[in-house]
Design a protein around this motif. Structure first.
Motif, PDB file in Angstrom:
ATOM      1  N   UNK A 347       0.884  -1.175   0.000  1.00  0.00           N
ATOM      2  CA  UNK A 347       0.000   0.000   0.000  1.00  0.00           C
ATOM      3  C   UNK A 347       0.917   1.219   0.000  1.00  0.00           C
ATOM      4  N   UNK A 348       1.315   1.666  -1.168  1.00  0.00           N
ATOM      5  CA  UNK A 348       2.357   2.689  -1.298  1.00  0.00           C
ATOM      6  C   UNK A 348       2.028   3.981  -0.553  1.00  0.00           C
ATOM      7  N   UNK A 349       0.805   4.535  -0.680  1.00  0.00           N
ATOM      8  CA  UNK A 349       0.516   5.774   0.067  1.00  0.00           C
ATOM      9  C   UNK A 349       0.715   5.618   1.573  1.00  0.00           C
ATOM     10  N   UNK A 350       0.264   4.487   2.123  1.00  0.00           N
ATOM     11  CA  UNK A 350       0.397   4.252   3.564  1.00  0.00           C
ATOM     12  C   UNK A 350       1.873   4.142   3.948  1.00  0.00           C
ATOM     13  N   UNK A 351       2.636   3.430   3.132  1.00  0.00           N
ATOM     14  CA  UNK A 351       4.069   3.271   3.388  1.00  0.00           C
ATOM     15  C   UNK A 351       4.778   4.627   3.388  1.00  0.00           C
ATOM     16  N   UNK A 352       4.482   5.451   2.390  1.00  0.00           N
ATOM     17  CA  UNK A 352       5.139   6.752   2.269  1.00  0.00           C
ATOM     18  C   UNK A 352       4.757   7.660   3.438  1.00  0.00           C
ATOM     19  N   UNK A 353       3.495   7.630   3.851  1.00  0.00           N
ATOM     20  CA  UNK A 353       3.047   8.475   4.963  1.00  0.00           C
ATOM     21  C   UNK A 353       3.757   8.084   6.256  1.00  0.00           C
ATOM     22  N   UNK A 354       3.804   6.791   6.566  1.00  0.00           N
ATOM     23  CA  UNK A 354       4.482   6.357   7.787  1.00  0.00           C
ATOM     24  C   UNK A 354       5.980   6.635   7.725  1.00  0.00           C
ATOM     25  N   UNK A 355       6.564   6.433   6.564  1.00  0.00           N
ATOM     26  CA  UNK A 355       7.977   6.721   6.347  1.00  0.00           C
ATOM     27  C   UNK A 355       8.239   8.214   6.587  1.00  0.00           C
ATOM     28  N   UNK A 356       7.377   9.059   6.043  1.00  0.00           N
ATOM     29  CA  UNK A 356       7.521  10.505   6.231  1.00  0.00           C
ATOM     30  C   UNK A 356       7.329  10.915   7.671  1.00  0.00           C
ATOM     31  N   UNK A 357       6.388  10.281   8.382  1.00  0.00           N
ATOM     32  CA  UNK A 357       6.164  10.609   9.785  1.00  0.00           C
ATOM     33  C   UNK A 357       7.362  10.219  10.644  1.00  0.00           C
ATOM     34  N   UNK A 358       8.032   9.148  10.285  1.00  0.00           N
ATOM     35  CA  UNK A 358       9.250   8.769  11.008  1.00  0.00           C
ATOM     36  C   UNK A 358      10.324   9.838  10.836  1.00  0.00           C
ATOM     37  N   UNK A 359      10.485  10.333   9.598  1.00  0.00           N
ATOM     38  CA  UNK A 359      11.454  11.388   9.351  1.00  0.00           C
ATOM     39  C   UNK A 359      11.043  12.686  10.042  1.00  0.00           C
ATOM     40  N   UNK A 360       9.756  12.980  10.042  1.00  0.00           N
ATOM     41  CA  UNK A 360       9.258  14.195  10.683  1.00  0.00           C
ATOM     42  C   UNK A 360       9.484  14.157  12.187  1.00  0.00           C
ATOM     43  N   UNK A 361       9.395  12.986  12.777  1.00  0.00           N
ATOM     44  CA  UNK A 361       9.621  12.852  14.214  1.00  0.00           C
ATOM     45  C   UNK A 361      11.033  13.274  14.586  1.00  0.00           C
ATOM     46  N   UNK A 362      11.997  12.900  13.757  1.00  0.00           N
ATOM     47  CA  UNK A 362      13.369  13.315  14.018  1.00  0.00           C
ATOM     48  C   UNK A 362      13.514  14.819  13.963  1.00  0.00           C
ATOM     49  N   UNK A 363      12.787  15.455  13.057  1.00  0.00           N
ATOM     50  CA  UNK A 363      12.854  16.915  12.934  1.00  0.00           C
ATOM     51  C   UNK A 363      12.144  17.634  14.073  1.00  0.00           C
TER      52      UNK A 363
END
Length: 477
Positions: A347-363
Motif C-alpha cells: 500500500x504505497x501511500x500508507x508506506x510513504x506516509x508512515x515513512x515521512x512521519x518517522x522522518x518528521x519525528x526526528x525533525x
C-alpha cells in the motif's frame, strides 16, 4: 593579581542601524546558504535512481554507497576545518570560503566524465566532486549556525531558539522537497529519454544556489558577540572543552550521532527504496512519492520551533520530553514499518506516509541545546554527527542485503530507544541563555585558571593584567 569579574559592557552593546541590518541579513544569508546544503544533502536521492537506470551493471550498491557517502566524508573534514577558521579568521571568511568550495564541487560534479566514456571513471569523478562539495557543505554548519545564533542573540534573544531552528533545521529539511521539485521540473522538460541531461542539470542548479548569497556574505559585518569575544592567538582549547564538555558531549551523542545515523541513510536511499516498492520502477512516480515523503518530514520542524521556548521556560524536563517525543517517533513508526514491511509496502501511500512521519519525528527535536558561540566546538559536534551519518550510510545497504530491508527501520526504532535514554539523562537546557553572558563567564573562568592572552577583534585586551584600550569587547571591574 587582584580579583576581577568579567562582564559584558552593557553601555556599549547598543547596536547601530548598520549592525542591526547586518544582523538580519546574516540570519537570512545563513538560511539561504543552508538551503543549498539541504539541496546537496538530498541531491543523490533521485540521482541514485537515475544512475541505476542508466548503468544497471556498473552502478552497484557498493558504488552507490561510495558516491553518496563521499559528501559525508567531505562534510566531516569541512566541519572540523571551518570550525577552526570561524574562530581564528572570522565568520565572514569562513562563509565566503564554504560558498566558493560548494560552487567548485558542484561544478565538478556537473561536468563529471570518465576517461574515454568509462562508467567507472565517471563514478570515481563523482566521488571526488561530491567529496569537495561535502567540505563546503560541512563547513556551512559551524559557519552559518554560529553566525546566525550570534546575530539572533543580539537582535531577538527571547526568540533566538525558534529563529535558529527555522534558519537551520527547517531550511536543511526543506532541501528535500526542493531537490525533488527541481528533479520533477527538469524531468518534465527533458523527458525520460534524456536522463543524463536530467541529473547534470540538477547538479548544475546546485552551483546557482550558493551564489545567490555570496554578495551578502562579502558585505556582512562580523557579529558584535564575535568582535567582543574573539580569541585568535593562544586559543585555550583545553579550557574550552573542559567548560562546555557537558553541553558538547550530550548533543554529540544525542542530537548529532543518533539523529544523523538514522536520518541521512533513510533520506539518501529513500528514492531507491520507493523505486523498489513501485512495481514498474517508474522514475516520475518515484520522484512524486519522494516529494510527498520529504514534504511530510517538514511539519516536525515547525512543531519543534513552536514548542522549544514555552516548554523550555517552564521546566527543563518538559524540554527533554519534547526531545523524547521526537525519538519516540523513530521507535513507533520504525517498528510499524519494520514489523509490517511486507504488507505495508503493498500500500504505497500508507508506506510513504508512515515513512515521512518517522522522518518528521526526528525533525521535531528542537536543537537549541546545540547553540554555542564557538565555531570550533560546533564543528566538532557536527563532525561527530556526520560520522554517524557516514556509518549509517555505509551500513545501510549491507543491512538490507544481509538482514532484510525491514531491518533498516527496526534499527531506527532501536536508535529511538537509545535517543530517549540519552536525552533524559544527559541533554542540558539552553533556553533563553544569553550567549554574551556565557562568554563573560567563560572569560572569568579563563582568568581564574591563569590563561594569558588577548580577546576581542577591535583592540586587544590583556585579560590577566586588566589593561587595554578603548575596546568594546570586554569590561573588567
Amino acid at each position: 593579581m587582584t580579583s576581577a569579574e568579567v562582564v559584558p559592557d552593557r553601555g556599549k552593546q547598543v547596536s547601530t542601524t548598520k549592525e542591526k541590518i547586518s544582523a538580519y541579513f546574516t540570519i537570512a544569508a545563513a538560511a539561504f546558504g543552508l538551503i543549498s546544503d539541504g539541496y546537496q544533502n538530498n541531491l543523490m536521492t533521485m540521482t541514485n535512481v537515475v544512475l541505476k537506470r542508466l548503468y544497471p551493471k556498473d552502478y552497484t550498491s557498493s558504488v552507490s554507497t561510495r558516491v553518496s557517502n563521499s559528501l559525508l566524508v567531505g562534510a566531516i573534514i569541512g566541519q572540523l576545518l571551518v570550525g577552526v577558521v570561524c574562530d581564528r579568521l572570522g565568520r565572514k571568511v569562513a562563509l565566503v570560503f564554504t560558498t566558493l568550495v560548494i560552487v567548485l564541487g558542484a561544478t565538478l560534479g556537473t561536468a563529471a566524465h570518465g576517461a574515454h566514456g568509462s562508467a567507472k571513471g565517471l563514478f570515481w569523478f563523482l566521488t571526488f566532486a561530491r567529496g569537495i562539495t561535502g567540505i563546503g557543505v560541512g563547513g556551512e554548519y559551524p559557519a552559518s549556525s554560529t553566525s546566525a545564533s550570534e546575530a539572533a542573540n543580539e537582535q531577538m534573544l527571547s526568540k533566538r531558539g525558534p529563529v535558529f531552528i527555522m534558519v537551520t533545521n527547517f531550511v536543511l529539511s526543506f532541501g528535500g522537497p526542493l531537490a525533488s521539485s527541481v528533479f520533477l521540473i527538469v524531468l518534465s522538460i527533458a523527458g525520460e529519454n534524456h536522463l543524463p541531461t536530467v541529473w547534470r542539470v540538477c547538479f548544475g542548479v546546485g552551483i546557482v544556489l550558493p551564489l545567490t548569497v555570496l554578495i551578502f556574505r562579502l558585505r556582512m559585518l562580523s557579529s558584535k558577540l564575535y568582535r567582543k569575544g574573539a580569541i585568535k592567538k593562544r586559543v585555550p582549547y583545553r579550557w574550552s572543552l573542559s567548560i562546555i564538555g557537558d553541553r558538547l558531549l550530550a548533543p554529540v551523542a544525542h542530537g548529532r550521532f543518533l539523529y544523523d545515523f538514522v536520518t541521512f541513510p533513510n533520506g539518501v536511499f529513500s528514492g531507491t527504496i520507493i523505486s523498489n516498492v513501485i512495481h514498474n520502477s517508474d522514475i516520475k512516480r518515484t520522484a512524486e512519492w519522494q516529494l510527498l515523503l520529504s514534504s511530510i518530514a517538514l511539519p516536525g520542524v515547525f512543531i519543534g520551533a513552536l514548542l522549544c521556548n514555552p516548554l523550555g521556560r517552564r521546566n527543563t524536563f518538559n524540554r527533554r520530553y519534547l526531545d523524547d517525543l521526537g525519538f519516540s517517533g523513530y521507535l513507533v513508526f520504525g517498528l510499524i514499518i519494520g514489523l509490517a514491511y511486507d504488507r505495508i509496502t503493498k500500500i504505497i501511500p500508507l508506506f510513504v506516509v508512515f515513512y515521512g512521519l518517522m522522518q518528521s519525528s526526528g525533525n521535531l527535536n528542537p536543537w537549541e541545546s546545540l547553540i554555542v558561540s564557538s565555531g570550533t566546538c560546533y564543528g566538532l559536534s557536527a563532525a561527530v554527527g556526520k560520522a554517524g551519518a557516514a556509518i549509517g550510510t555505509q551500513a545501510f545497504i549491507p543491512i538490507q542485503n544481509n538482514l532484510g530491508k525491514k531491518w533498516t527501520f527496526i534499527i531506527a526504532a532501536i536508535c529511538g530507544v537509545t535517543g530517549i535514554l540519552v536525552t533524559y539523562f544527559f541533554v542540558p537546557d539552553m533556553t533563553g541563555v544569553d550567549l554574551a553572558e556565557e562568554d563573560a563567564r567563560f572569560m572569568e573562568y579563563l582568568r581564574e585558571n591563569g590563561w594569558e592572552g588577548s580577546i576581542g577583534e577591535d583592540e586587544d585586551i590583556d585579560l590577566i593584567e586588566g589593561r587595554g584600550g578603548d575596546s568594546d569587547s570586554i569590561s573588567l571591574k
